[in-house]
Write an enzyme that holds these catalytic residues in place. Structure first.
Site, PDB file in Angstrom:
ATOM      1  N   HIS A   1     -11.421  -4.577   9.351  1.00 15.21           N
ATOM      2  CA  HIS A   1     -12.002  -4.452   8.004  1.00 15.21           C
ATOM      3  C   HIS A   1     -13.364  -3.763   8.029  1.00 15.21           C
ATOM      4  CE1 HIS A   1      -9.011  -7.547   7.065  1.00 15.21           C
ATOM      5  NE2 HIS A   1      -9.246  -7.381   5.795  1.00 15.21           N
TER       6      HIS A   1
ATOM      7  N   GLU B   1       0.796  -1.229   0.000  1.00  8.51           N
ATOM      8  CA  GLU B   1       0.000   0.000   0.000  1.00  8.51           C
ATOM      9  C   GLU B   1       0.826   1.275   0.000  1.00  8.51           C
ATOM     10  OE1 GLU B   1      -0.748  -2.641   1.861  1.00  8.51           O
ATOM     11  OE2 GLU B   1      -2.736  -3.235   1.193  1.00  8.51           O
TER      12      GLU B   1
HETATM   13  C1  LIG Z   1      -2.492  -4.391   4.529  1.00  8.25           C
HETATM   14  C2  LIG Z   1      -3.468  -5.247   3.826  1.00  8.25           C
HETATM   15  N1  LIG Z   1      -3.580  -5.146   2.498  1.00  8.25           N
HETATM   16  C3  LIG Z   1      -4.457  -5.895   1.805  1.00  8.25           C
HETATM   17  C4  LIG Z   1      -5.261  -6.781   2.461  1.00  8.25           C
HETATM   18  C5  LIG Z   1      -6.295  -7.608   1.697  1.00  8.25           C
HETATM   19  N2  LIG Z   1      -5.853  -8.985   1.612  1.00  8.25           N
HETATM   20  C6  LIG Z   1      -6.213  -9.920   2.508  1.00  8.25           C
HETATM   21  S1  LIG Z   1      -5.470 -11.372   2.261  1.00  8.25           S
HETATM   22  C7  LIG Z   1      -4.658 -10.783   0.894  1.00  8.25           C
HETATM   23  C8  LIG Z   1      -3.750 -11.679   0.121  1.00  8.25           C
HETATM   24  C9  LIG Z   1      -2.626 -12.170   0.965  1.00  8.25           C
HETATM   25  O1  LIG Z   1      -1.758 -12.901   0.192  1.00  8.25           O
HETATM   26  P1  LIG Z   1      -0.668 -13.827   0.859  1.00  8.25           P
HETATM   27  O2  LIG Z   1       0.154 -13.025   1.814  1.00  8.25           O
HETATM   28  O3  LIG Z   1       0.060 -14.506  -0.215  1.00  8.25           O
HETATM   29  O4  LIG Z   1      -1.500 -14.855   1.742  1.00  8.25           O
HETATM   30  P2  LIG Z   1      -2.529 -15.944   1.223  1.00  8.25           P
HETATM   31  O5  LIG Z   1      -3.880 -15.303   1.171  1.00  8.25           O
HETATM   32  O6  LIG Z   1      -2.087 -16.420  -0.088  1.00  8.25           O
HETATM   33  O7  LIG Z   1      -2.496 -17.009   2.270  1.00  8.25           O
HETATM   34  C10 LIG Z   1      -4.982  -9.471   0.667  1.00  8.25           C
HETATM   35  C11 LIG Z   1      -4.461  -8.643  -0.432  1.00  8.25           C
HETATM   36  C12 LIG Z   1      -5.133  -6.864   3.856  1.00  8.25           C
HETATM   37  N3  LIG Z   1      -5.901  -7.659   4.569  1.00  8.25           N
HETATM   38  N4  LIG Z   1      -4.221  -6.099   4.503  1.00  8.25           N
END
Ligand SMILES: Cc1ncc(C[n+]2csc(CCOP(=O)(O)OP(=O)(O)O)c2C)c(N)n1
Ligand SMILES: Cc1ncc(C[n+]2csc(CCOP(=O)(O)OP(=O)(O)O)c2C)c(N)n1
Ligand SMILES: [Mg+2]
Ligand SMILES: [Mg+2]
Lengths: 319, 324, 324, 319
Positions: free
Chosen positions: B129, B60
C-alpha cells in the site's frame, strides 16, 4: 419469435459469407499471404449469425481472438477485413491491428481482442454507457469456454448484474481452449451454470442451430433492452479447424470432428430452407456465386492495396 | 486565490468538471458514500447522484475495464484505484486495452478516461500500500502519466486530464493530500508536458516529482546557505515529459540530480538521466546522480520506512557531490 | 557439444532439472499435451506424467498464484505464461505476492519459482502478443530477470533460474526459438549477474539483449569493415545487472550504445544509461545513445513491424554517431 | 461431530484471546503506538476459531488484511504479533510487515495479505503442494464477502475444483467491504451460492456460532483431507468496529450493529458453557485474567523491544 423467411435467408447468407471468407483465409494463410495468428470460425457460424440478427448498428459487441465471424455477422466489410489481414493501409486498422484487433466502432464492433477474457469488462462498459445515455442500445459479449475461467469474466458478470447493465454474455462453448478440453478446465457441465453465481438467467442452446441461437439471444437482448439486466447464453458448438492456422490438433480425435461435421450449421439450415421451399438449388448457387464474387473482389482489393508507409508508424498512438 | 488542501483541490476539480460535462462519471471502491478513502470524492454523491458517482464492488479489472468500454462509446470516466499498488489485478485492461486500442484500431478509437490512484510511502502502510510505480506506466505507449506536487498543480492537471482524450494515469502521493496551498478558482488547467521550475537556481538542476519536490525545495533552501544555487524542476507529467524544459535547465546549471521516491533501479529517473546523457551530454560537468528509494519493498516499521524514503540529507549530499 | 535450437536447449534444461529434483513441476496453458505453443515443453508430459506437467485452464492469476503458494510450501514450480503480454492479468500474484513475501515476512519465506514467457516482435502477432516488457520486471525488488540470447545461454540460465530460491522471470524472445547453436551437454549453469562479452572491441561498447545481441553482432561485423571496433556486451540477466562488467567495457571504449527491442522510453536501457552516467561519467567521451523501439504499440503490418524493430542500420548509425 | 468439553473451552479461550488482543490494539492505535492500517476482527472471532480448531500446524491457512484473528486461532504468538504491530525488530516480520503481512510459516500461516483476493490463489498453491507431496495436509483460505467479487477468487476456486485440491474456502461474510454492502456488490443472497459455478459443496453457516462453524468447516476439511476436493463454507458474521481503525462507519446504521451485538459469539458460547456446567464465573474470570496477563506481557515485550536498525533495510529481499 417468428422468423420470417426473409430473415432466415439473410442468416443463411451470413453464415455462408463467414464460411467462404474463413476458408479462403485459411488458403491465403497457407500461401503465406497472411501473417501472424489467425483463428478461424469455421463450424461456429450459427452463433455470431443468430446473435447478431437481433442487433442494429447502434448496438455494441465485443469479440475475441476468433473474431472474423462476429465482425461479418455484425455487418463488417470483408474488403476492409481482408485488407487488414494482409496488413494493408486500406484495412480496417490501416494494417496496424491484424486479425486479432479488427474493429469498426461505427458499426458498434468494439474490436477483436488478443487477450482471453479481455472483452467482458469492455462489453460491460459499453452497456454502462448505453444505460447512462439511455440509448436503448445493448452490448453483446462473445467469449469462449476457456475465457469463462478467467477472472475478468467473473468480475464483468458480477458488476453487470449489480448494475443491471444491458449486456448479454454469449458463451461460445466449442469444448476447447487451444488444447484444453472443458472437461479438464471446469467441473460444471455448462458454462451457463455459472449464471447462478450472479442470479442472472443462464441458458444453454444448440449453437449449431442458428434459429435456436437467434431466439435465445433475442430473449436476452430484449431483456437487456428493457432494462431487466444481463443474461448468459451458452451456445454449444465446435470449431472445425485447429485453434489457429498451423495447429496440428493432436489433442482431439478425428472422430469427434466428424461427428460435429454432421451437425454443421450451414447444411442444417440449408436443408430446412429447402424443405420449406424457401431455397432452391439454383437460388443457393446464386447466393454462393455472389459471395464468391464479393470475396474475390475483397481479395483483389487487399492484394492491390498498398502497405502502410513507414512514416505512419508513430501515428494513431494518441488522440 | 483560496487556500485549500491537495485533496480539496482534487475534489474541486471533480466538481467543476462534472458540472460542466454530464458525460463524466466517477466510479471506484468507496468513492460514493464514503467519499473516497482519502476524501477526494467527498460530497460528489450528494451533488451528482448515484448515476454519476458509482460505488463499485471490489473488482478492479471491471472498474478499469468498464471505464475503457464506456469511454470508447462516449462517456468520460474518472475512476479511482484507491492505491496504485492494486494495479496488478487490473493492469491488462489499462495497458493492453485502453492504451493500445486507438493504435490497434488504426486511430479510430478515443478513450478519454482518467485512472486516479494514491501512491507513496510515509504512513506505515507497508509493502502493498505504499509503492510508487510511475515507471511502469511511463513505459506503456498510449498512456499519459501525471504526478502533481502542489494543490494548485493537482487541480489544474486533473481538469486537464479529464479533458484529455486519452487514458491518463493520475498519481496522487498520499503524503500530499493534507498539504495546503493557494489554488486558482474555477476553471483552471495546466497543459501536459510543461515542467514547472519550482525554484530557480544556477548551479545544479534537481528534477523532482510529487512529494520529493518539497524535499528538494527544503534541501535547496539549506544549500543556498552554503552558497549553492539549486534549480528545482518539477516535470509534473512524466509522459509527456518536458525534455526541453529539463535540458534547458541543465544547459544553465551543467549538473543534474534526480529525486524520486520510486525505487531507483529502472525508475522514472532512469529515463530522465538517460535522456539527458543522450541529448545534453556536452553540457554536463558532472555525473548524473539519482536520489531514490533503495531496491527493496516498502518496509512497515517507522524507522525503516523513514530510511526508505529519500531525504533532504540525501539530496544535499548528492548536490554537494556533483558540485565537488 | 551438441547443436540444438534455443527451444530445444530450454527443453533440455527442463528435462535435466526435472530428472534431478522431484519437487519441480511445470504448469501452464498447453504445456502438456500440446508441448507448449513454441514447443519448449514438448515431451515433458510423456516423460514426467500428469502430476508434474500440468495443463491448466486459462487462468493466469491462478497459474502464477498457485506457483507462489506451492513454492512457499516447498515445491519448485516452473510455470509458463505463454506470452509475456499476458502478465497484465496476473501481475499482482507476481509483484505484490511472490516478489515481496520474503521481505514482508521478515525473511522467513523462500519462493523458488520460475515464470517463463515468450516476448518480442517479428511474427506479425501485433500489439498484444509482441511486447518486450523487461523494464517492468526490473523495477520490482524481489524479482530476478533473465533474458538469454543464445541456445547455450538459454540452457545455462534456465537451469540456474530453476535452482534459484527466488522468483525469476525468464524472458524468451520468440525470434530466437529456432536459432541453433552449440550447447554444453548435461548439467550446465551460468551464474546470474555476469554479462557476457559476445564480441571484443575497443572503440564502442554496445550493450544489447536477447535478439538484439545478434543485430548488434552483425552491425559490429559491418563496422569492423569501416575500421570501428565494437565490443558487444550481453548482460544476460537484467536483475541482477552486471554493472561492473558494463562499466569495465565503457572504461575501455569510452563510448556506449544500448540496444534493446523494448520501447526506448523508460525501458531497460534507461537504467543502463543512467547507471553509466552516474558511475562511469568521467570515462565517457560521447553521449550515451539508445537504439530501441519507438513509442508506439507493436504494429501488425509487416513493413511497420520491421520498422518498429531496431535494425542493424540503426545500430551502425548510432555507433558512428558516438564515434564522430 | 462431538466436541468435547475441553475443546469447547479451548475455543472459548481462543475467542477471548482474539477479543482482548483486538480491543487492546484498538486502544494502542488510538494512542498512536501502532501506525498504518489496522483492521480488527472483533465480532468475527467464531469464524477463525471454529475453523482452525480443525487444523494442525501442518495445515496451511491464507489470511486477509483482517488477519489477527486467523493468526491467533492458528496458534500465532501474540508477543511476536504485538511486537510486529509496533514495528519492532522482535516482531514476526522483524517490523518489516506490520498488521497486514504477519506470517508464521512454521505454523502454516502463509500471511495476512494487503491485497483483497490475494490469498485464494496462494491457498490453492499450498493445497497443490500438499497434494503433490501427499502430506495429507490441507489449506484453508479465509476471504471476505468483498473478495468473492475479485477475479482471483474465481480463478482459484475453478482451478482448485479442476485439480481436486485439498483446500477449503472459508468466506467471512460480514456484509461489508469497507462501505460497500453486499446487497450492492453481489446479486446472490449467499456467497456460498457461487459454489455452484464450480460444482463444489457450498454451505452457509451461522458465523457467530463457533460450534456450527467448527462442524461445517470440519466437514470441508475432512473432505479435503480425504482427497475429495475443495468446498466453500460461508460464515455469516459482522464486524463490530469500523473497517479499519479510524473509520467513522457513516455507511451503516447503529441499530444494525446493536442487533449483531446481541449475537456476539463470545457471550453466546459463554452462556452455553455455563448452562452446561462446564464453565463457572470463577473459571471465566481466571481465563480472562490469564489472557490479560499474557496480553500485558506481549505489550511489554513489544514496548521494550528495539526498532530494527536502519542497516537492516536492504536485508531479506532475496534468498
Ligand atoms: C485489490 C484490492 N482492492 C482494494 C483494496 C482495499 N480494501 C482493503 S480491505 C477492503 C474491503 C474488503 O472487504 P471484504 O473482502 O468483505 O473483507 P472485510 O474487510 O469485510 O473483512 C478493501 C476494498 C485492497 N486492499 N486490495
Ligand atoms: C490472457 C490470455 N491468456 C492466454 C491466451 C492464449 N490463448 C489465445 S486463444 C486461447 C484459447 C481460448 O479459448 P476459448 O476462450 O475457449 O476460445 P476459442 O479459442 O475456443 O474460441 C488461449 C489460451 C491469450 N490470448 N490471452
Ligand atoms: Mg473454446
Ligand atoms: Mg466483508
Amino acid at each position: 419469435m417468428d422468423l420470417t423467411n426473409e430473415r432466415l435467408v439473410e442468416m443463411y447468407i451470413a453464415m455462408n459469407k463467414i464460411r467462404t471468407f474463413e476458408n479462403r483465409v485459411a488458403e491465403l494463410f497457407a500461401d503465406g499471404k497472411i501473417p501472424g495468428f489467425v483463428h478461424l470460425y469455421v463450424g461456429e457460424e450459427a452463433v455470431a449469425t443468430g446473435v447478431c440478427a437481433n442487433l442494429t448498428d447502434k448496438d455494441y459487441i465485443t469479440s475475441t481472438h476468433r473474431g472474423h465471424g462476429h465482425l461479418i455477422a455484425k455487418g463488417g466489410d470483408i474488403k476492409l477485413m481482408m485488407a487488414e489481414l494482409f496488413g494493408k493501409k486500406t484495412g480496417y486498422c490501416k494494417g496496424k491491428g491484424g486479425s486479432m484487433h479488427i474493429a469498426d466502432l461505427d458499426l458498434g464492433i468494439m474490436g477483436a481482442n488478443g487477450i482471453v477474457g479481455g472483452g467482458p469488462p469492455l462489453a460491460a462498459g459499453a452497456a454502462l454507457a448505453c444505460q447512462y445515455l439511455d440509448s436503448k442500445s445493448v452490448a453483446v459479449c462473445f467469449f469462449g469456454d476457456g475465457a469463462s475461467n478467467q477472472g475478468t469474466t467473473h468480475e464483468a458478470m458480477n458488476l453487470a448484474t449489480c448494475w443491471k447493465l444491458p449486456v448479454v454474455f454469449i458463451n461460445e462453448n466449442n469444448m476447447y481452449g487451444i488444447s484444453s478440453c472443458t472437461i479438464n478446465s471446469m467441473c460444471v457441465p455448462n458454462v451457463a451454470d455459472r449464471a447462478a453465481a450472479y442470479d442472472m438467467p443462464g441458458v444453454v442452446v444448440d449453437g449449431n442451430d442458428v434459429v435456436a441461437v437467434c431466439e435465445a439471444a433475442g430473449e436476452g437482448i430484449d431483456r437487456a433492452r428493457q432494462g431487466r439486466g444481463p443474461s448468459l447464453i451458452e451456445c454449444k458448438t465446435y470449431r472445425h479447424r485447429g485453434h489457429f492456422e498451423g495447429d496440428p490438433c493432436a489433442y482431439r480425435d478425428d472422430s469427434e470432428l466428424e461427428e460435429w461435421k454432421e451437425k454443421d450449421p450451414i447444411p442444417r439450415l440449408e436443408q430446412k430452407l429447402k424443405e420449406m421451399g424457401v431455397l432452391t438449388d439454383e437460388k443457393i448457387q446464386e447466393i454462393k456465386d455472389k459471395l464468391q464474387n464479393d470475396l474475390a473482389e475483397a481479395e483483389k482489393f487487399a492484394e492491390e492495396s498498398p502497405f502502410p508507409d513507414v512514416s505512419e508508424l508513430l501515428e494513431d498512438v494518441y488522440s | 486565490m483560496p487556500n485549500m488542501t491537495f485533496a480539496q483541490a482534487l475534489n474541486d476539480a471533480h466538481k467543476i468538471e462534472m458540472s460542466r460535462d454530464p458525460n463524466i462519471y466517477v466510479a471506484g471502491e468507496d468513492v460514493g458514500v464514503y467519499g473516497g478513502i482519502f476524501g477526494v470524492t467527498a460530497g460528489l454523491l450528494d451533488q451528482f447522484g448515484e448515476k454519476r458517482v458509482k460505488d463499485t464492488p471490489i473488482t478492479e479489472s471491471a472498474i478499469v475495464g468498464t471505464a475503457v468500454g464506456a469511454a470508447t462509446v462516449g462517456l468520460r470516466p474518472v475512476v479511482e484505484l484507491m492505491f496504485v499498488d492494486f494495479i496488478g489485478v487490473a493492469l491488462d485492461q489499462l495497458y493492453n486495452q485502453a492504451a493500445k486500442m486507438k493504435y490497434m484500431f488504426g486511430g479510430k478509437a478515443r478513450i478519454p478516461m482518467v485512472l486516479r490512484a494514491a501512491c507513496g510511502a510515509g504512513i506505515g502502510a507497508a509493502a502493498q500500500h505504499s509503492q510508487c510505480l510511475e515507471a511502469l506506466f511511463m513505459h506503456i505507449p498510449g498512456l499519459k502519466v501525471v504526478m502533481p506536487s502542489t494543490p494548485s498543480d493537482a487541480k489544474g492537471l486533473l481538469i486537464q486530464a479529464i479533458r484529455d482524450d486519452n487514458p491518463v494515469v493520475f498519481l496522487e502521493h498520499k503524503m500530499l493530500y493534507a498539504l495546503e496551498g493557494d489554488v486558482p478558482e474555477g476553471d483552471y488547467t495546466i497543459p501536459f508536458g510543461q515542467a514547472d521550475v519550482k525554484r530557480e537556481g544556477t548551479d545544479v538542476t534537481v528534477v523532482a516529482t510529487a512529494n520529493m519536490v518539497h524535499t528538494a525545495l527544503s534541501a535547496a533552501e539549506k544549500l543556498a546557505g552554503d552558497g549553492i544555487s539549486v534549480e528545482v524542476v518539477d516535470p509534473r507529467t512524466l509522459y509527456p515529459l518536458d525534455e526541453e524544459g529539463i535540458i534547458n535547465s541543465v544547459k544553465k546549471t551543467h549538473r543534474l540530480v534526480i529525486v524520486h521516491e520510486e525505487v531507483k533501479f529502472a525508475g522514472s529517473g532512469a529515463e530522465i538521466a538517460a535522456m539527458v546523457a543522450e541529448k545534453a551530454f556536452d553540457y554536463l560537468d558532472a555525473p548524473i546522480l539519482r536520489v531514490a528509494a533503495p531496491f527493496c519493498p516498502v518496509p512497515f516499521s517507522h524507522p525503516l520506512e523513514q530510511a526508505y524514503i529519500p531525504s533532504e540529507g540525501q539530496v544535499i549530499e548528492a548536490v554537494k557531490k556533483v558540485m565537488a
